[in-house]
Write an enzyme that holds these catalytic residues in place. Structure first.
Site, PDB file in Angstrom:
ATOM      1  N   GLU A 112      48.654  22.711  50.616  1.00  0.00           N
ATOM      2  CA  GLU A 112      49.759  23.341  49.882  1.00  0.00           C
ATOM      3  C   GLU A 112      50.425  22.340  48.932  1.00  0.00           C
ATOM      4  O   GLU A 112      50.855  22.701  47.836  1.00  0.00           O
ATOM      5  CB  GLU A 112      50.780  23.951  50.846  1.00  0.00           C
ATOM      6  CG  GLU A 112      50.204  24.997  51.819  1.00  0.00           C
ATOM      7  CD  GLU A 112      49.430  26.118  51.129  1.00  0.00           C
ATOM      8  OE1 GLU A 112      49.669  26.375  49.937  1.00  0.00           O
ATOM      9  OE2 GLU A 112      48.568  26.734  51.790  1.00  0.00           O
ATOM     10  N   HIS A 164      48.501  22.324  45.718  1.00  0.00           N
ATOM     11  CA  HIS A 164      48.911  23.412  44.823  1.00  0.00           C
ATOM     12  C   HIS A 164      50.212  23.037  44.122  1.00  0.00           C
ATOM     13  O   HIS A 164      50.366  23.191  42.908  1.00  0.00           O
ATOM     14  CB  HIS A 164      49.176  24.692  45.625  1.00  0.00           C
ATOM     15  CG  HIS A 164      47.947  25.470  45.979  1.00  0.00           C
ATOM     16  ND1 HIS A 164      46.996  25.837  45.062  1.00  0.00           N
ATOM     17  CD2 HIS A 164      47.530  25.981  47.166  1.00  0.00           C
ATOM     18  CE1 HIS A 164      46.038  26.540  45.668  1.00  0.00           C
ATOM     19  NE2 HIS A 164      46.343  26.632  46.945  1.00  0.00           N
ATOM     20  N   GLU A 175      41.873  27.040  43.563  1.00  0.00           N
ATOM     21  CA  GLU A 175      41.871  26.244  44.797  1.00  0.00           C
ATOM     22  C   GLU A 175      41.312  24.833  44.611  1.00  0.00           C
ATOM     23  O   GLU A 175      41.204  24.081  45.576  1.00  0.00           O
ATOM     24  CB  GLU A 175      41.126  26.976  45.916  1.00  0.00           C
ATOM     25  CG  GLU A 175      41.744  28.304  46.321  1.00  0.00           C
ATOM     26  CD  GLU A 175      43.139  28.181  46.932  1.00  0.00           C
ATOM     27  OE1 GLU A 175      43.427  27.157  47.566  1.00  0.00           O
ATOM     28  OE2 GLU A 175      43.946  29.112  46.738  1.00  0.00           O
ATOM     29  N   ILE A 211      37.144  42.258  50.594  1.00  0.00           N
ATOM     30  CA  ILE A 211      36.633  42.825  49.339  1.00  0.00           C
ATOM     31  C   ILE A 211      36.982  44.297  49.153  1.00  0.00           C
ATOM     32  O   ILE A 211      36.866  44.824  48.059  1.00  0.00           O
ATOM     33  CB  ILE A 211      35.109  42.614  49.194  1.00  0.00           C
ATOM     34  CG1 ILE A 211      34.323  43.419  50.229  1.00  0.00           C
ATOM     35  CG2 ILE A 211      34.755  41.140  49.304  1.00  0.00           C
ATOM     36  CD1 ILE A 211      32.830  43.456  49.921  1.00  0.00           C
ATOM     37  N   GLY A 257      41.666  42.136  47.458  1.00  0.00           N
ATOM     38  CA  GLY A 257      41.673  41.450  46.163  1.00  0.00           C
ATOM     39  C   GLY A 257      40.507  40.505  45.929  1.00  0.00           C
ATOM     40  O   GLY A 257      40.474  39.795  44.929  1.00  0.00           O
ATOM     41  N   TYR A 258      39.528  40.456  46.844  1.00  0.00           N
ATOM     42  CA  TYR A 258      38.392  39.547  46.665  1.00  0.00           C
ATOM     43  C   TYR A 258      37.124  40.261  46.190  1.00  0.00           C
ATOM     44  O   TYR A 258      36.035  39.717  46.322  1.00  0.00           O
ATOM     45  CB  TYR A 258      38.098  38.800  47.974  1.00  0.00           C
ATOM     46  CG  TYR A 258      38.960  37.583  48.160  1.00  0.00           C
ATOM     47  CD1 TYR A 258      38.462  36.317  47.864  1.00  0.00           C
ATOM     48  CD2 TYR A 258      40.270  37.682  48.605  1.00  0.00           C
ATOM     49  CE1 TYR A 258      39.237  35.187  48.019  1.00  0.00           C
ATOM     50  CE2 TYR A 258      41.064  36.568  48.767  1.00  0.00           C
ATOM     51  CZ  TYR A 258      40.543  35.323  48.479  1.00  0.00           C
ATOM     52  OH  TYR A 258      41.320  34.204  48.637  1.00  0.00           O
TER      53      TYR A 258
HETATM   54 ZN   LIG Z   1      45.291  27.543  48.561  1.00  0.00          ZN
END
Ligand SMILES: [Zn+2]
Length: 685
Positions: A472, A475, A501, A604, A608-609
């Protein structure tokens, strides 16, 4: 001036209450609506007149609603939920109405087609193009009957995605296995027994205890996972495994028809937008760009993964046989025997590492690394900004010249009753050059869910907790060290979805290196860092089972891509055929004929994948390759490490979404990404 902000510009959390929001939101909604309407009446096809103006028009509402969503995640209670329920429809309606606005869309197109467009900085051009793509994907350019069909499909898709998730949830809840005897619970360690007793108490067995049971097994991963690893009763493992692969595959909770309709509607939407398949539509806005690149990645990693995975399975069979197991390994035996093999080979459990990672030491190690690599100083600034909970820490980040670059909150501990699980990074503000020339600094927040301090000791972390904080923070660094002044593409904003990522997973690599591991650890009682012997066992365990784990990830990525690129075709007429093909290629043991994995593949079908599962590995390749630059330069050479770190900060962290991720990566690495570092680090090559 933003609503709910202190004079210094930080959110005034004590003043952010459901009651205050209820009073303020209608005004903010009204003002935003009026400003957008004024903009629609006279839109200027310029950066300031269209893009900036829209950001400004919606800024107070966006900020306030962001606070609501944040507090729902960290201070969840009935009052906040009621507030959300009351206002969410209006907020969603407003944002849809802006996204669908014809005059705003026309102004954006005029801006892109204007002669001055090519003179705009690259970041701004990328923002305009991404916004036009989003509008296209939302069907803004469609007319008449095509538009109606598109909107009908979108509405139906959102219903189906909820239905898919609910079916999985209900099917998961419908199964439970209550263990009442010591024989049934054989093999389960105290931590797992506590988990199962808590699950029993939740289901009404008020007297359940870790020591005496009853213990309740469910299909939630947090429970079924450890159960399959530890339970000695093979028949019970089989029952749990079989229930888990059959989830949501029987009426009235059968997701088969639901996912079939979802896939057909996605194909229809892609066709309306001019794409031959849904995968091509989805990848048009990603770093991978087209399915061929994803298939190439699967092939490249697949070979070494299969080779190592098959060797792992052979060694697992031998280990089970040596330990008295005479039968053939079944799918419900794999987790059990590989956990035992891991313990036999490396002899430590994640829990035993906790005393080495007291939270204050881990933070010191993390901030020390950030100073060394990127030249930034992180200093405590507790008390300088209001927080939402007394445990939340507040920090300031300074650059090498001493100038303040950003602030961030850190909310480390779990609070099951009011804070959602998992870990996440969020930005309450991005770096932004204001119209008056002043610079607004990034304001990030990191939320984790580690154990709170207890018994007069600080929070003691597992290695997984440590990696999570690093992830985190990675990010957050991309948000805080950005050098871009337009918030639309500063930091993580406007970064392609499958490249996001990189910055986070890159940081995790440092938690596997002996030097950082030593620097991060101080035994809470003895003050000793992790001993070398333990470090080498941790490093050995890090590549244990990676072949089979990678095969599993590849089977999901392949299935997802085939579903959205190939199905239906002669060799794969339906979704089940795609599942079979992916498992035929990558499953460690042949799947049972009744395996219905796809019916609970929420990533999926409701998460949202879609056509995006590959991103986990895609970004991991980038992250490992970026770390490989430090290895090339010499991990033990402080000067080389610092120089590489500064180059990483000046490219990946500084440029964010202002340039294509492939260009940013090349600027750092001097070449295109290569999977070699990932293969090496995971022991696949
Ligand atoms: Zn992440």
């Amino acid at each position: 001036m933003l609503p709910f902000a202190t004079p210094a510009g930080f959110p005034d959390f004590p003043a952010v209450t459901p009651a205050a929001m209820r009073e303020t939101l209608p005004r903010l909604l009204g003002e935003a609506e009026a400003r957008v309407a004024a903009l629609e009446a006279a839109p200027a096809p310029t950066w300031d007149g269209r893009v900036r103006a829209l950001t400004e028009a919606t800024r107070p509402l966006t900020f306030a609603w962001h606070l609501v969503e944040h507090l729902l995640g960290v201070c969840n209670d009935d009052a906040w939920r009621a507030l959300e329920e009351e206002f969410q429809p209006a907020v969603v309606r407003f944002s849809l109405r802006v996204a669908q606005s014809r005059p705003l869309h026309a102004a954006l197109r005029a801006l892109r087609d204007a002669p001055g467009f090519d003179a705009l900085p690259e970041g701004r051009r990328r923002v305009v193009e991404a916004a036009l793509r989003d509008a296209r994907d939302a069907g803004v350019a469609l007319e008449g009957e095509a538009r109606e069909r598109f909107v009908a499909a979108a509405t139906r898709l959102s219903e189906l995605s909820t239905k898919f998730a609910n079916n999985v949830l209900d099917a998961t809840k419908a199964f439970s296995l209550v263990l009442r005897t010591e024989d049934e619970a054989a093999g389960l360690p105290p931590s797992v027994r506590e988990l199962l007793a808590a699950s029993a108490r939740e289901a009404g067995e008020a007297g359940a205890t870790a020591e005496r049971g009853p213990w309740r097994v469910t299909l939630e991963r947090a429970i079924s996972g450890p159960f399959l690893q530890y339970a000695e009763r093979r028949d019970l493992r089989e029952a749990v495994y079989r229930a888990s692969i059959a989830r949501a595959s029987a009426a009235p909770l059968d997701n088969g028809p639901v996912l079939g309709e979802i896939l057909a509607l996605r194909r229809g939407q892609a066709a309306l937008l001019g794409f031959p398949t849904y995968a091509r539509l989805a990848l048009d806005s990603r770093m991978a760009k087209e399915p061929g690149a994803v298939y190439a990645m699967i092939d490249r990693i697949g070979g070494p993964a299969l080779a190592k995975g098959r060797a792992e399975l052979a060694s697992l069979r031998a280990f089970a046989a040596e330990n008295g197991f005479a039968e053939a390994l079944a799918p419900w035996d794999l987790a059990f025997w590989s956990r035992r093999q891991l313990e036999a080979l490396y002899g430590y459990s994640p829990e035993t590492l906790r005393p080495y990672f007291p939270f204050p030491r881990v933070l010191e190690g993390l901030f020390g690394l950030a100073r060394e690599l990127f030249g930034v100083a992180v200093e405590p600034a507790d008390g300088e900004a209001p927080v939402w909970h007394p445990d939340v820490r507040f920090f300031r980040v300074r650059g090498e010249d001493g100038a303040v670059l950003a602030h961030f909150y850190l909310d480390p501990y779990s609070r099951p009753a009011t804070k959602r699980g998992g870990a996440w990074m969020d930005e309450l503000r991005s770096r932004e050059r204001r119209p008056d020339g002043s610079l607004e600094l990034p304001l990030a927040l990191l939320c984790c869910n580690q154990a709170p301090p207890a018994g007069g000791r600080p929070s003691l972390m597992t290695l997984y907790d440590v990696e999570t904080v690093f992830h985190e923070f990675g990010h957050a660094l991309q948000g805080m060290l950005t050098r871009v002044d337009d918030p639309e593409c500063a930091g993580i904003n406007n970064v392609e979805w499958d490249a996001v990522e990189l910055a986070s997973q890159f940081m995790e690599n440092w938690c596997r290196e002996p030097g950082p591991l030593r620097a991060l650890s101080r035994h809470v009682d003895t003050g000793e860092p992790l001993p070398d012997d333990l470090i080498s066992r941790i490093r050995g365990a890090a590549t244990f089972g990676t072949g089979r784990a990678t095969m599993r990830q590849l089977s999901f990525a392949l299935m997802d891509m085939d579903l959205h690129e190939k199905v239906p075709c002669a060799e794969m007429p339906d979704a089940d055929a795609a599942q079979r093909a992916a498992f035929d290629r990558f499953a460690d043991l042949p799947p049972l004929p009744e395996n219905r994995f796809l019916r609970s593949f929420t990533h999926i079908f409701s998460g949202g994948y879609a056509a995006g599962y590959y991103s986990y590995m895609w970004a991991d390749i980038l992250a490992h390759d970026a770390f490989g630059a430090f290895e090339d330069a010499g991990l033990d050479d402080p000067a080389a490490r610092a120089a590489t770190g500064r180059r990483y900060a000046a490219t990946v962290l500084a440029l964010g979404g202002s340039r294509p991720p492939a260009d940013v990566f090349r600027a750092f690495r001097g070449r295109d990404p290569s999977p070699d570092a990932l293969l090496r680090h995971t022991g696949l090559a």
